[in-house]
Design an enzyme around this catalytic site. Structure first.
Site, mmCIF file in Angstrom:
data_model
loop_
_atom_site.group_PDB
_atom_site.id
_atom_site.type_symbol
_atom_site.label_atom_id
_atom_site.label_comp_id
_atom_site.label_asym_id
_atom_site.label_seq_id
_atom_site.Cartn_x
_atom_site.Cartn_y
_atom_site.Cartn_z
ATOM 1 N N GLY A 219 -49.282 5.942 3.980
ATOM 2 C CA GLY A 219 -49.086 7.028 3.618
ATOM 3 C C GLY A 219 -49.654 7.297 2.202
ATOM 4 O O GLY A 219 -50.256 6.472 1.722
ATOM 5 N N GLY A 221 -50.201 8.712 -2.307
ATOM 6 C CA GLY A 221 -49.437 8.722 -3.387
ATOM 7 C C GLY A 221 -49.038 7.452 -4.238
ATOM 8 O O GLY A 221 -49.355 6.268 -3.694
ATOM 9 N N CYS A 247 -50.139 -0.943 4.218
ATOM 10 C CA CYS A 247 -50.548 0.045 3.398
ATOM 11 C C CYS A 247 -49.399 0.594 2.143
ATOM 12 O O CYS A 247 -49.152 -0.390 1.547
ATOM 13 C CB CYS A 247 -51.363 1.375 3.793
ATOM 14 S SG CYS A 247 -52.343 2.145 2.717
ATOM 15 N N LEU A 248 -49.229 1.576 2.126
ATOM 16 C CA LEU A 248 -48.095 2.210 1.355
ATOM 17 C C LEU A 248 -46.773 1.318 1.747
ATOM 18 O O LEU A 248 -45.951 1.276 0.787
ATOM 19 C CB LEU A 248 -47.846 3.774 1.408
ATOM 20 C CG LEU A 248 -46.626 4.384 0.403
ATOM 21 C CD1 LEU A 248 -47.249 4.248 -1.013
ATOM 22 C CD2 LEU A 248 -46.653 5.785 0.991
ATOM 23 N N GLN A 251 -46.588 -1.875 -0.100
ATOM 24 C CA GLN A 251 -46.308 -1.515 -1.713
ATOM 25 C C GLN A 251 -45.052 -1.278 -2.032
ATOM 26 O O GLN A 251 -44.350 -1.602 -2.835
ATOM 27 C CB GLN A 251 -47.373 -0.308 -2.277
ATOM 28 C CG GLN A 251 -48.615 -0.716 -2.048
ATOM 29 C CD GLN A 251 -49.555 0.552 -2.198
ATOM 30 O OE1 GLN A 251 -49.207 1.584 -2.457
ATOM 31 N NE2 GLN A 251 -50.961 0.236 -2.004
ATOM 32 N N ASN A 289 -57.517 2.378 2.813
ATOM 33 C CA ASN A 289 -57.329 3.647 2.214
ATOM 34 C C ASN A 289 -56.298 3.496 1.392
ATOM 35 O O ASN A 289 -55.128 3.798 1.524
ATOM 36 C CB ASN A 289 -57.167 4.727 3.185
ATOM 37 C CG ASN A 289 -57.057 5.981 2.538
ATOM 38 O OD1 ASN A 289 -57.148 6.284 1.356
ATOM 39 N ND2 ASN A 289 -56.279 6.883 3.384
ATOM 40 N N HIS A 332 -55.584 -1.730 7.304
ATOM 41 C CA HIS A 332 -54.985 -0.867 8.542
ATOM 42 C C HIS A 332 -55.381 -1.679 9.808
ATOM 43 O O HIS A 332 -56.334 -1.788 10.434
ATOM 44 C CB HIS A 332 -55.740 0.089 8.628
ATOM 45 C CG HIS A 332 -55.120 1.300 7.811
ATOM 46 N ND1 HIS A 332 -54.002 2.154 7.954
ATOM 47 C CD2 HIS A 332 -55.225 1.505 6.189
ATOM 48 C CE1 HIS A 332 -53.558 2.743 6.820
ATOM 49 N NE2 HIS A 332 -54.604 2.513 5.983
ATOM 50 N N GLU A 334 -54.457 -1.316 12.705
ATOM 51 C CA GLU A 334 -54.268 -0.233 13.884
ATOM 52 C C GLU A 334 -55.557 0.293 13.976
ATOM 53 O O GLU A 334 -56.071 1.028 15.037
ATOM 54 C CB GLU A 334 -53.368 0.919 13.596
ATOM 55 C CG GLU A 334 -53.454 1.940 12.850
ATOM 56 C CD GLU A 334 -53.638 1.762 11.414
ATOM 57 O OE1 GLU A 334 -54.181 2.427 10.602
ATOM 58 O OE2 GLU A 334 -53.134 0.426 11.144
#
Length: 359
Positions: A219, A221, A247-248, A251, A289, A332, A334
């Site tokens: 995600g 931000g 990813c997000l 975190q 990303n 990632h 996937e």
């Protein structure tokens, strides 16, 4: 039509307008992928950002909607050296120019993206404006850019209601913080029934459904902005349900467990980032990303230990949680940069669910 990219440090790039003609202010980031521009455009993790593609020719194989990672494009803007006007690909359904116009994404072509990327690497990620207004006041624009701070990105990209992808195998709850389609597809292809939950869903609702496993998605931000979500993940952390996060999600799980995160100078974005599996010593080519990373300098090994590391800069790329059925990665699995180097992580997740089922 002439267009301008103005950076908050005063740099001005002049090129040709592409896509929508609206003016936009956004965080400017760069992506080093040589292919996959449609996947980049439709990745919800780019919400709130304008993307510079470092590869010099974009759009040469057109747009094939089957490759989209979500139902729409998410970046605020798109910045390229050269935009191909005549794609050559039997799968192509339209040009990228038409796609950008349809998706209302403003952009600029014909600028020196190599010079722009060097500025972002040296000075760090910064805000910028894409405009076709030739009468702009540079001092006024840079002042506005320095005061710009995006927020609420996860709320913008998450699904609005629960959705179920049927399967005959393990039941997986997927928390959608801006999930790419291929995460649910990777689980579904392995027979899993995947229930996709909005980011605002409570831990109680998810656990009440008795899932065999929980996925925390990618995600956009700053992860520290998601205080309510972190509170719910903390409850999931206390359960014994196997959890896999990307990813997000990686975190957010770290923050929920008491770890810390910080912002990278210019982030990792591209399909060519090497990561090392610390358990095996093997190196994989990964798709990434992100602009934030988990701080392992003060990581308590009673909570988690590093599982993957970035070969380029040594930053953390994954954690294995001590005494828990939880592992998380920053990249990632996937995606297909290697092309499927790290897809085995989904199989590891299935083995965790199997182990708990037969415990």
């Amino acid at each position: 039509m002439k267009a301008f990219l103005i950076l908050e440090d005063g740099h001005v790039f002049t090129g040709t307008g592409i896509g929508s003609d609206r003016e936009v202010i956004s965080e400017i980031v760069f992506n080093t992928s040589m292919t996959g521009y449609l996947e980049v455009l439709t990745d919800p993790s780019y919400a709130g950002q304008a993307v510079v593609m470092t590869y010099p020719l974009i759009g040469n194989y057109g747009v094939c909607r089957a490759d989209m990672e979500s139902a729409k494009a998410w970046p605020d803007g798109y910045i390229v050296r050269e935009l191909s006007r005549k794609p050559s690909n039997f799968r192509s359904e339209e040009t990228i120019q038409d796609f950008l116009e349809e998706q209302d994404i403003p952009g600029i072509a014909g600028i020196d993206t190599r010079a722009l990327t060097k500025i972002l690497r040296e000075k760090g990620t910064m805000n910028g404006m894409i405009t076709r207004n030739e009468q702009f006041d540079l001092e006024e624009v840079t002042a506005k850019l320095k005061g710009y701070a995006p927020s609420g990105a996860v709320k913008k990209v998450t699904c609005k209601e629960k959705n179920i992808l049927p399967g005959s195998g393990y039941k997986v709850a997927l928390m959608d913080f801006g999930a790419k389609n291929n995460i649910a597809r990777s689980l579904n292809d392995r027979g899993c029934e995947v229930t996709i939950y909005p980011a605002s869903s409570s831990a109680e609702e998810i656990l009440a459904a008795q899932p065999d496993g929980i996925m925390l998605s990618n995600g956009p931000g700053d992860p520290k902005e998601c205080t309510e979500i972190i509170g719910e993940i903390r409850k999931l952390y206390e359960s014994d349900v196997p959890i896999f996060a990307i990813c997000l999600g990686h975190q957010l799980m770290a923050l929920a467990a008491g770890c810390d995160t910080y912002k990278l100078k210019y982030g990792h974005r591209g399909g060519n980032h090497p990561v090392k599996d610390l358990a095996t010593g093997r190196v994989y080519i990964s798709s990434q990303n992100h602009g934030y990373v988990v701080d392992t300098s003060r990581l308590d090994e009673k909570v988690a230990v590093p599982a993957f590391v970035n070969v380029n800069d040594g930053t953390n790329e994954g954690l294995s949680y001590t005494g828990k059925n939880i592992f998380t990665v920053q990249f990632h699995p996937e995606a297909c940069p290697g092309p499927q180097d790290s897809a085995y992580l989904f199989d590891r997740f299935l083995k965790m669910m199997e182990g708990r089922k037969h415990a």
